[in-house]
Write an enzyme that holds these catalytic residues in place. Structure first.
Site, PDB file in Angstrom:
ATOM      1  N   GLY A 126       0.864  -1.188   0.000  1.00  0.00           N
ATOM      2  CA  GLY A 126       0.000   0.000   0.000  1.00  0.00           C
ATOM      3  C   GLY A 126       0.895   1.231   0.000  1.00  0.00           C
ATOM      4  N   ALA A 127       0.906   1.940  -1.138  1.00  0.00           N
ATOM      5  CA  ALA A 127       1.830   3.077  -1.279  1.00  0.00           C
ATOM      6  C   ALA A 127       1.113   4.406  -1.090  1.00  0.00           C
ATOM      7  CB  ALA A 127       2.486   3.020  -2.659  1.00  0.00           C
ATOM      8  N   ASN A 154      -0.887   7.135   1.850  1.00  0.00           N
ATOM      9  CA  ASN A 154      -0.364   8.097   2.830  1.00  0.00           C
ATOM     10  C   ASN A 154       0.548   7.455   3.859  1.00  0.00           C
ATOM     11  OD1 ASN A 154      -1.594  10.331   1.724  1.00  0.00           O
ATOM     12  ND2 ASN A 154      -3.434  10.176   3.007  1.00  0.00           N
ATOM     13  N   ILE A 214      -1.297  -2.685   9.597  1.00  0.00           N
ATOM     14  CA  ILE A 214      -1.832  -1.373  10.023  1.00  0.00           C
ATOM     15  C   ILE A 214      -3.274  -1.198   9.539  1.00  0.00           C
ATOM     16  CG2 ILE A 214      -1.498   1.132   9.885  1.00  0.00           C
ATOM     17  CD1 ILE A 214       1.413   0.771   9.419  1.00  0.00           C
ATOM     18  N   SER A 215      -3.655  -1.932   8.489  1.00  0.00           N
ATOM     19  CA  SER A 215      -4.985  -1.752   7.883  1.00  0.00           C
ATOM     20  C   SER A 215      -6.093  -1.956   8.921  1.00  0.00           C
ATOM     21  CB  SER A 215      -5.183  -2.771   6.757  1.00  0.00           C
ATOM     22  OG  SER A 215      -4.063  -2.797   5.904  1.00  0.00           O
ATOM     23  N   HIS A 267      -8.232  -1.695  18.846  1.00  0.00           N
ATOM     24  CA  HIS A 267      -7.982  -0.353  18.310  1.00  0.00           C
ATOM     25  C   HIS A 267      -9.332   0.232  17.906  1.00  0.00           C
ATOM     26  CE1 HIS A 267      -5.793   2.853  16.504  1.00  0.00           C
ATOM     27  NE2 HIS A 267      -6.017   2.521  15.265  1.00  0.00           N
TER      28      HIS A 267
END
Ligand code: APR
Length: 313
Positions: free
Chosen positions: A11-12, A14, A122-123, A179
């Site tokens: 995933g490129a 932000n 992180i997703s 989270h």
């Protein structure tokens, strides 16, 4: 063949861009910035910009933009940011339908090309996405973690530093649980260099800070129209560095529980030791009755999202 470490960022967007920037500036290793075919040129452009930045800032690592999983082969670390971020008004859980197929395709690529990597997810919704990635790849549980606790604790620390007027470096904060908006701040582990936080912040102020921390991500989404990316990227890099340099750091994050804290077969935020073997230990804190109740509520909401993920074809 290069003996440099290799960090692939999936995933490129932000967060991915900021991750690549940090990995490059810290010269953690060569970096691969991976995205879907439609974004391959975007990833290549970002990679080139960051490589050129090395001439100014004085770092020298190879940064490759790609949509070909073969370029990620043999990665030491994989950081997964693939997915859509929240828009104002959306909860992290609203992202399930879109991000489940994405995380599954990432899992398949990772399984085929990066079987030895330490994976930091992180997703969002974080705890369910990391669960699904581990389940689908079958990777060792100690090699797959989710980044949330470092970030949530950082947010808590900032608000406490501003309230007390103390240097942020002297604030130690610990936030556990999922989270989500019912994450669990652990006050017994939240100190000013070991001194109890309650000596410096009145109860009503502390309650307000906890409430703000819980919706800390949403506050930024409301302001920017998209998710935060600087602190999320730094938080994941701290976890990656702990693995790459066998630092034995004690960091909060989503780890697989097999009975710890009374939970089984789920990922949720707990303090863990990260070193060269991945998650080397999960630390079981003594929780108060209140904290236990909050953790139970948080775990129930994580489980609810995981159940939806499991039922998603
Ligand atoms: N494989 C690789 N990359 C993908 C895939 C896929 N299957 N599907 C989507 N992506 C890419 C998108 O093309 C995009 O470039 O993931 C990138 C995500 O970038 P942004 O939209 O800028 O999102 P970002 O803010 O980086 O957040 C990513 O992290 O914190 C979470 O909630 C956030 O789930 C979101 C994720």
């Amino acid at each position: 063949m290069s003996t440099r470490k290799k960090i692939s960022i999936i995933g490129a967007g932000n967060i991915g861009g900021e991750l690549a920037n940090l990995c490059a500036q810290k010269e953690l290793g060569d970096v691969v910035l991976f995205d879907i075919p439609a974004k391959a040129d975007y990833a290549k452009g970002k990679a080139l910009d960051l490589e050129q930045n090395g001439a100014v800032l004085g770092y020298d690592v190879k940064i490759t933009g790609t949509s070909d999983w073969k370029d990620c082969a043999g990665s030491d670390v994989l950081i997964v940011t693939a997915g859509v971020p929240r828009k104002p008004g959306q909860s992290r859980d609203d992202l399930v339908a879109i991000n489940v197929p994405i995380i599954r395709s990432v899992a398949d690529g990772a399984k085929e090309h990066c079987p030895d990597a330490f994976v930091v997810v992180i997703s969002n919704p974080l705890d369910a996405m990391v669960y699904e990635l581990q389940r689908r790849t079958g990777f060792k549980k100690e090699k797959v973690v989710g980044m949330a606790g470092v970030l949530d604790s950082a947010r808590f620390s900032l608000f406490l530093a501003r309230e007390t007027g103390f240097n942020i470096k002297d604030i130690r904060a610990m936030v556990l649980g999922g989270h989500g908006d019912d994450m669990v701040p652990i006050l017994s582990a939240t100190t000013v260099n070991g001194l109890p936080i309650s000596s410096f912040v009145a109860k009503d102020k502390l309650d307000a800070i906890i409430a703000r921390t819980r919706v800390g991500g949403g506050e930024i989404v409301k302001l920017m129209g998209t998710s935060a990316y600087y602190a999320p990227a730094s938080s994941a890099v701290a976890m990656a560095e702990a693995y790459l340099f066998d630092q034995k750091r004690v960091l909060p994050g989503a780890a697989f529980l097999d009975g710890q804290y009374g939970y089984k077969d789920m990922y949720i935020g707990v303090p863990m030791v990260i070193g060269g073997n991945g998650v080397e230990k999960i630390i079981e804190l003594e929780l108060t009755a209140d904290e236990k109740a909050m953790l139970a509520k948080s775990a129930a909401s994580v489980q609810g999202v995981v159940d939806v993920v499991k039922n998603t074809a």
